[in-house]
Design an enzyme around this catalytic site. Structure first.
Site, short mmCIF file in Angstrom:
data_model
loop_
_atom_site.label_atom_id
_atom_site.label_comp_id
_atom_site.label_asym_id
_atom_site.label_seq_id
_atom_site.Cartn_x
_atom_site.Cartn_y
_atom_site.Cartn_z
N CYS A 54 6.82 2.46 -2.45
CA CYS A 54 7.84 2.10 -1.46
C CYS A 54 8.24 0.65 -1.64
CB CYS A 54 7.29 2.31 -0.06
SG CYS A 54 6.93 4.02 0.34
N GLU A 56 8.20 -1.77 0.45
CA GLU A 56 7.23 -2.71 1.03
C GLU A 56 6.11 -3.03 0.04
OE1 GLU A 56 8.57 -0.09 4.58
OE2 GLU A 56 8.29 0.13 2.42
N ARG A 82 22.11 1.96 6.35
CA ARG A 82 21.22 2.65 7.29
C ARG A 82 20.45 1.70 8.19
NH1 ARG A 82 17.27 6.10 4.45
NH2 ARG A 82 17.56 4.74 2.66
N CYS A 88 6.64 3.84 6.23
CA CYS A 88 5.98 5.15 6.24
C CYS A 88 4.49 4.96 6.58
CB CYS A 88 6.14 5.83 4.89
SG CYS A 88 5.17 5.09 3.55
N CYS A 91 2.51 2.98 3.90
CA CYS A 91 2.78 1.55 3.94
C CYS A 91 2.15 0.89 5.16
CB CYS A 91 4.28 1.28 3.92
SG CYS A 91 5.00 1.57 2.29
N TYR A 125 -7.52 3.70 10.62
CA TYR A 125 -8.65 3.45 9.73
C TYR A 125 -8.48 2.07 9.12
CZ TYR A 125 -11.73 4.10 5.68
OH TYR A 125 -12.72 3.96 4.74
N TRP A 127 -9.85 -0.09 6.26
CA TRP A 127 -10.61 0.08 5.03
C TRP A 127 -11.78 -0.90 4.94
CZ3 TRP A 127 -11.15 -2.98 0.53
CH2 TRP A 127 -11.70 -2.31 -0.57
#
Length: 137
Positions: A54, A56, A82, A88, A91, A125, A127
């Site tokens: 993506c 980002e 847009r 998403c 990301c 979550y 990491w």
């Protein structure tokens, strides 16, 4: 959170990249990320049958290439006018893992706002919290 002048400038930077570089089905989203020092890094998505990165993630990579490890704010903008689009899920997770305090610009054109990434991924979550610690002695 309210929008700062620098946030509006970041949206303009991403919009300019989208207009200039998003001219095919392979590149449909542009992103701009800003460091606390005011450096801006941009990127476009690289669409591929495997999904591809993506915009980002590409902007994060551009910043990393220049030695930047802390981003303050990021925004993604879609092609063909847009406007701002929310990141998403993947990301959101990457942003939260790499930059837990990053602000993400989201919302409709008439109500843009910058929110902490954790607000976009509540109870997500983390990491780093699930990596093994040092061996017990």
């Amino acid at each position: 959170m309210s929008m700062r002048d620098t946030d509006r400038a970041l949206v303009q930077a991403a919009t300019a990249v989208a207009k200039l570089r998003c001219r095919s089905d392979n590149h449909t989203v542009a992103a701009a990320a800003r460091t606390a020092a005011g450096r801006v890094f941009t990127g476009v998505n690289v669409y591929h049958s495997t999904g591809g990165p993506c915009a980002e993630v590409v902007a994060i990579g551009a910043a990393a290439t220049q030695g930047e490890t802390e981003l303050e704010t990021i925004v993604a903008v879609g092609d063909r006018g847009r406007g701002v689009i929310a990141p998403c899920g993947r990301c959101r997770q990457v942003l939260r893992d790499y930059f837990p305090s990053v602000r993400v610009i989201v919302g409709p054109a008439d109500a843009l706002r910058a929110v902490p990434v954790a607000e976009l991924l509540p109870e997500g979550y983390v990491w780093a919290e699930h990596q093994p610690g040092p061996p017990a002695t």
